[in-house]
Design an enzyme around this catalytic site. Structure first.
Site, mmCIF file in Angstrom:
data_model
loop_
_atom_site.group_PDB
_atom_site.id
_atom_site.type_symbol
_atom_site.label_atom_id
_atom_site.label_comp_id
_atom_site.label_asym_id
_atom_site.label_seq_id
_atom_site.Cartn_x
_atom_site.Cartn_y
_atom_site.Cartn_z
ATOM 1 C CG ASP A 77 75.055 46.162 97.385
ATOM 2 O OD1 ASP A 77 75.680 45.087 97.250
ATOM 3 O OD2 ASP A 77 74.453 46.711 96.449
ATOM 4 C CG ASP A 128 76.193 41.130 95.284
ATOM 5 O OD1 ASP A 128 75.963 42.020 96.131
ATOM 6 O OD2 ASP A 128 75.625 41.077 94.183
#
Ligand SMILES: *[C@@H]1O[C@H](CO)[C@@H](O)[C@H](O)[C@H]1NC(C)=O
Length: 421
Positions: A300, A113
């Site tokens: 992201d 992440d």
């Protein structure tokens, strides 16, 4: 129009998530649209018909499929530096890799992440109805002689469930590199979104906001403990079932093997975050400018698509010929026969274009072509953020450069054996 139930669920998920956001926290702490469409995982599964040519492609040794000397021709370096971590692509929605924690080592799969600094894995001290031990690996601190605890709590919300528990410290090993005293969360619950993916937890590749007293994130510790040659990492994400090379995270280096063009760079906006400034967003045919100066963006890996400020995204989807899906406000679809001729969407960064083609930003599900550019509401007092998610990352090889405090983007190479689904 009546949508098939499965599509209706997906569409509902998209809307619910994006429509429900009203963000009133500073950018650095903003809740982000993380892993918001787990349902999509199932829907993106290619049909058998699609799989057949792929199986054939996969039987050939991968190396022989690459154009020889491509990089030398373009003056690229031949030998990559850094340590490669192979990522498993779960239907283009989650990319994960194995790590170990503790001494002796306990194994986990974790999703990378880039939009968060929080790392967590499920804890052995979880109620059985919160973490099913048949599905997930669970960390047992008592079995590790390098473990220490600091009794702080942690909590992170996803669109489909949450992870929460307490913080621990232990050795974390990724691709043979061992980070000592890494802080991570032992979660006593498992968010639904990873059910059936083979993934257990999350590895936060974001930066810790030191001003807010956060502990160093995994990559910052790798740098401070001298485990990487250079303080940067780079990510290549493949397209599911495309027959191209494996997705790879290169720690401490960059492999131009995956690049089609030279890098474009953007300075980080603030230390302690991968945010950078976006000059504007526009269409490749010169129509309309949808986002004026002052937006921020972040690459992201926990956002499957592209998410931007609601009003701008509405204008952009309309300009692209998008039609609102009846009874689901804010979700746009396109006429599938138009998709090939639709313009690209360009993100202007540092005066240069990062361009997504319609193939990158359209999501086709059961013969309906949805826009993969979604809107999110922001408080007027906040700077809006564009989340350039996995669909962007498949199109651009991305470099996260802590040393130079900048992001690098290079158009990802389309490998000859990649089959478009
Ligand atoms: C890790 O923590 C132990 C115990 O607090 C300490 O002795 C050691 O120096 C630390 N190692 C690193 C690399 O921070």
């Amino acid at each position: 129009m009546k949508l098939p139930p499965a599509v209706a669920i997906l569409v509902f998920t998209l809307i619910f998530v994006c429509d429900a956001y009203i963000i009133n926290v500073p950018v650095s702490q903003a809740r982000k649209p993380v892993w918001q469409v787990p349902k999509l995982a199932k829907r993106l599964r290619p049909s058998r018909h699609h799989l057949q040519p792929l199986r054939k492609a996969n039987r050939q040794p991968v190396q022989s499929l690459f154009q020889p000397n491509r990089r030398t021709k373009q003056g690229f370096q031949l030998k990559a530096t850094g340590t490669d971590v192979k990522l498993t692509n779960h239907y283009d929605t989650v990319y994960y890799a194995p790590i170990t924690i503790g001494t002796p080592e306990q194994e986990f799969n974790v999703a990378f992440d880039t939009g968060s600094s929080i790392t967590w894995v499920p804890s052995v001290h979880s109620p059985p109805d919160h973490v099913d031990e048949r599905l997930y690996s669970r960390y047992d601190a008592q079995l590790s002689r390098t473990h220490s605890t600091n009794y702080k709590h942690f909590h992170v919300s996803y669109e489909s469930g949450r992870a929460a528990g307490y913080r621990s410290q232990d050795s974390v090993t990724i691709a043979g590199l061992t980070i000592k005293n890494q802080s991570f969360g032992e979660s006593q619950m498992e968010p639904d979104l990873f059910r059936g993916t083979g993934n257990d937890g999350v590895l936060g590749m974001g930066l810790s906001n030191i001003n807010e007293g956060e502990e160093l994130s995994v990559f910052e510790n790798m740098v401070s403990q001298g485990l990487v040659d250079s303080p940067l990492f780079s990510i290549y994400l493949n397209r599911y079932g495309s027959g191209g090379p494996d997705s790879v995270l290169t720690l401490g280096g960059t492999d131009t093997y995956y690049c089609e063009e030279e890098f474009i760079y953007a300075d980080l906006t603030v230390p302690g975050s991968w945010l950078f400034e976006l000059d504007r967003v526009q269409l490749s045919n010169g129509d309309g400018i949808f986002s004026e100066s002052g937006s921020q963006a972040i690459v992201d890996s926990s956002t499957p698509f592209i998410v931007g400020p609601m009003e701008e995204v509405d204008v952009l989807n309309t300009e692209l010929g998008g039609m609102l899906v009846p009874s689901y406000s804010r979700q746009y679809k396109f006429d599938c026969s138009e998709v090939d001729s639709m313009p690209g969407v360009e993100f202007i960064v540092n005066g240069e274009k990062l361009s997504l083609s319609s193939k990158d930003y359209v999501v086709k599900i059961d013969d309906v072509c949805y826009s993969g550019i979604l809107g999110m509401k922001w408080m007027e007092t906040d700077t809006p953020v564009w989340f350039l998610g996995l669909s962007f990352m498949r199109a651009y090889y991305t470099q996260f450069d802590l040393g130079n405090q900048r992001m690098g983007f290079a158009k990802a190479y389309t490998f000859p054996n990649e089959v478009s689904l």
